[in-house]
Design an enzyme around this catalytic site. Sequence first.
Site, PDB file in Angstrom:
ATOM      1  N   SER A 141       0.835  -1.201   0.000  1.00 52.33           N
ATOM      2  CA  SER A 141       0.000   0.000   0.000  1.00 52.33           C
ATOM      3  C   SER A 141       0.865   1.246   0.000  1.00 52.33           C
ATOM      4  CB  SER A 141      -0.910   0.020   1.233  1.00 52.33           C
ATOM      5  OG  SER A 141      -1.599   1.259   1.316  1.00 52.33           O
ATOM      6  N   TYR A 154      -3.137  -0.759   9.579  1.00 53.97           N
ATOM      7  CA  TYR A 154      -3.039  -1.215   8.190  1.00 53.97           C
ATOM      8  C   TYR A 154      -1.682  -0.864   7.594  1.00 53.97           C
ATOM      9  CZ  TYR A 154      -4.185  -1.694   3.220  1.00 53.97           C
ATOM     10  OH  TYR A 154      -4.182  -2.053   1.896  1.00 53.97           O
TER      11      TYR A 154
END
Length: 246
Positions: A141, A154
Amino acid sequence: MTENTNRVAIVTGGSRGIGRETAVRLGKDHFDVVVVYSGGKAEAEEAVKDVEQAGGRAIAVQADVADEHSVNALFDTAEREFGGIDVLVHAAGIMKLSPLADLDLSVLDEHLRVNVRGTFVVDQQAARRLRNGGAIVNISSSLTTLARPNYSAYAASKAAVNSISLILARELRGRDITVNAVGPGPTETALFMAGKPQELIDRMIAEPPLERLGQPEDIAEIVAFLAGPGRWINGQTIYANGGSAA
């Protein structure tokens, strides 16, 4: 099982979003694809049809990516059905948002189990079983650098994915297997859009110079390149976010 000359890919998280679009994109390159899903069997079966319509062969297999026995059985199935494995695309993951001060630690544990342990478990089997000349692509990400509030669990889990990918690339010396991570920015998937107010989405659209959200096919093209002709790219994290600034 008949003799198979096609390249074979396992795509975790292959029933939805980036994983599904990647499975279909590999189908266009005439891969045989194992679409791995956690709970969405109907979506996985639809993804199989999409891969076949694109030009590949496909099967759907359920697996818990963080469970070594489940993943071992997944790789067994891929080898039994298609004769071997050349590419792993690990797109399965979870994303739950909270300020760090308010984060329920059980949510952190979920991220560590699925996103970090899951990457270890799936990559471990890939390192043992991929045929020489293969490729491993882990989906990371851009949040590891964009560092938005509420994404601490995350982003931390995806930073681990980047480290795992680089180290595994070096450990596979002599196998002609590339290992890379792809770090999407805001991408229009169900996982990304869930629970976000339109005002926030509009701000994210305005950030990159290209002034749009990424689409799953944007990421799938990069993965397909790494899975195919991109043989001199190895041990890298490729940030795919339209130019969003950190």
